[in-house]
Design an enzyme around this catalytic site. Structure first.
Site, PDB file in Angstrom:
ATOM      1  N   ASP A   1      57.575  16.228 -31.724  1.00  0.00           N
ATOM      2  CA  ASP A   1      58.584  15.391 -31.076  1.00  0.00           C
ATOM      3  C   ASP A   1      59.799  15.400 -31.991  1.00  0.00           C
ATOM      4  OD1 ASP A   1      60.230  13.406 -30.152  1.00  0.00           O
ATOM      5  OD2 ASP A   1      58.677  11.858 -30.040  1.00  0.00           O
ATOM      6  N   VAL A   2      60.898  15.995 -31.512  1.00  0.00           N
ATOM      7  CA  VAL A   2      62.066  16.163 -32.394  1.00  0.00           C
ATOM      8  C   VAL A   2      62.735  14.837 -32.774  1.00  0.00           C
ATOM      9  CG1 VAL A   2      62.592  18.527 -31.644  1.00  0.00           C
ATOM     10  CG2 VAL A   2      63.670  16.584 -30.471  1.00  0.00           C
TER      11      VAL A   2
ATOM     12  N   TYR B   1      73.365  10.869 -21.146  1.00  0.00           N
ATOM     13  CA  TYR B   1      73.342  12.319 -21.414  1.00  0.00           C
ATOM     14  C   TYR B   1      74.730  12.822 -21.841  1.00  0.00           C
ATOM     15  CZ  TYR B   1      72.196  17.279 -20.382  1.00  0.00           C
ATOM     16  OH  TYR B   1      71.980  18.644 -20.434  1.00  0.00           O
TER      17      TYR B   1
ATOM     18  N   LYS C   1      75.616  14.565 -25.324  1.00  0.00           N
ATOM     19  CA  LYS C   1      76.106  15.947 -25.389  1.00  0.00           C
ATOM     20  C   LYS C   1      77.515  16.021 -25.984  1.00  0.00           C
ATOM     21  CE  LYS C   1      72.567  18.251 -23.886  1.00  0.00           C
ATOM     22  NZ  LYS C   1      71.693  18.894 -24.897  1.00  0.00           N
TER      23      LYS C   1
END
Ligand SMILES: NC(=O)c1ccc[n+]([C@@H]2O[C@H](COP(=O)([O-])OP(=O)(O)OC[C@H]3O[C@@H](n4cnc5c(N)ncnc54)[C@H](O)[C@@H]3O)[C@@H](O)[C@H]2O)c1
Length: 207
Positions: free
Chosen positions: A17-18, A108, A112
């Site tokens: 899990d990053v 998101y 990003k």
């Protein structure tokens, strides 16, 4: 993995899990042990938790920020020491056309856009160690992620892709290979003087 070994390379798959610092440290250590110093890092892991602002939960915000932004931070921090020791490194972070704003994606798009600032700062800090950092910002790419979005909005994936393609100057949606090709450019030795850049790979200009 098979393609890599068939081509004479060595490959292993290590899951983690990053967004979890301990798991990231362990995964990077295992890669270093089995394959040698990880000098190329592509921060690609991603999730969506789309919703309009007034309906977005704190956990939807946190999940998305944690995977994309904290994940890229933890992975880059774990790998940079190997890159600095090697005097060579290539980091490519996945941004998105949504960084420019997209309805239903406050979480998101913030992540990003954050990835872009993160990338530029990595480029500044790590340049003197032979490490470049760049971001690839895809438009619509046909993957499980966009298939899940089609399902969420109640459209078949084919129709969803057709509708997207009609809005794209090259009149098609992207394929994973379109993104892989852009990443391969940044990770190559020949791109050593290209750093801190954001390349939109979206079948046309974005504004
Ligand atoms: N598909 C598109 O149109 C598109 C457009 C712009 C940007 N992107 C970005 O490209 C990247 C790849 O997207 P995709 O379309 O292949 O998505 P995908 O959903 O097909 O794949 C995402 C992968 O990330 C992994 N992942 C999710 N959470 C993780 C975690 N906490 N730790 C480790 N791995 C985790 C998943 O297991 C999955 O394999 C993402 O960063 C995405 O935001 C995709």
């Amino acid at each position: 993995m098979e393609k890599i070994t068939e081509a004479g390379g060595k490959a292993i798959a290590v899951g983690c899990d990053v967004s979890d610092a301990e798991q990231v440290e362990a995964a990077v250590a295992r890669v270093a042990e089995e394959l040698g110093a990880p000098t190329i890092l592509v921060n690609n892991a991603g999730v969506l938790r789309d919703n309009l602002l007034f309906k977005m939960s704190e956990s939807d915000w946190d999940t998305v920020l944690n995977v994309h932004l904290r994940g890229a931070f933890l992975m880059s921090r774990a790998c940079q020491k190997h890159m600095v020791d090697a005097g060579f490194g290539r980091i490519v972070n996945l941004s998105s056309s949504s960084a420019l704003g997209n309805r239903g994606q406050v979480n998101y798009s913030a992540a990003k856009a954050g990835v872009q600032g993160f990338t530029k700062t990595l480029a500044i800090e790590l340049g003197k160690f032979g490490v470049t950092a760049n971001a690839v910002a895809p438009g619509f790419i046909a993957t499980d992620m966009t298939a899940a979005t089609a399902e969420r909005v109640g459209m078949g994936f084919e129709d969803f892709q057709k509708a997207a393609a009609s809005q794209i100057p090259v009149q098609r949606v992207g394929e994973p290979a379109d993104i892989a090709n852009a990443i391969a450019f940044f990770t190559g030795e020949a791109a050593g003087f290209v750093s801190g850049q954001v390349l939109y790979v979206a079948g046309g200009p974005l504004n």
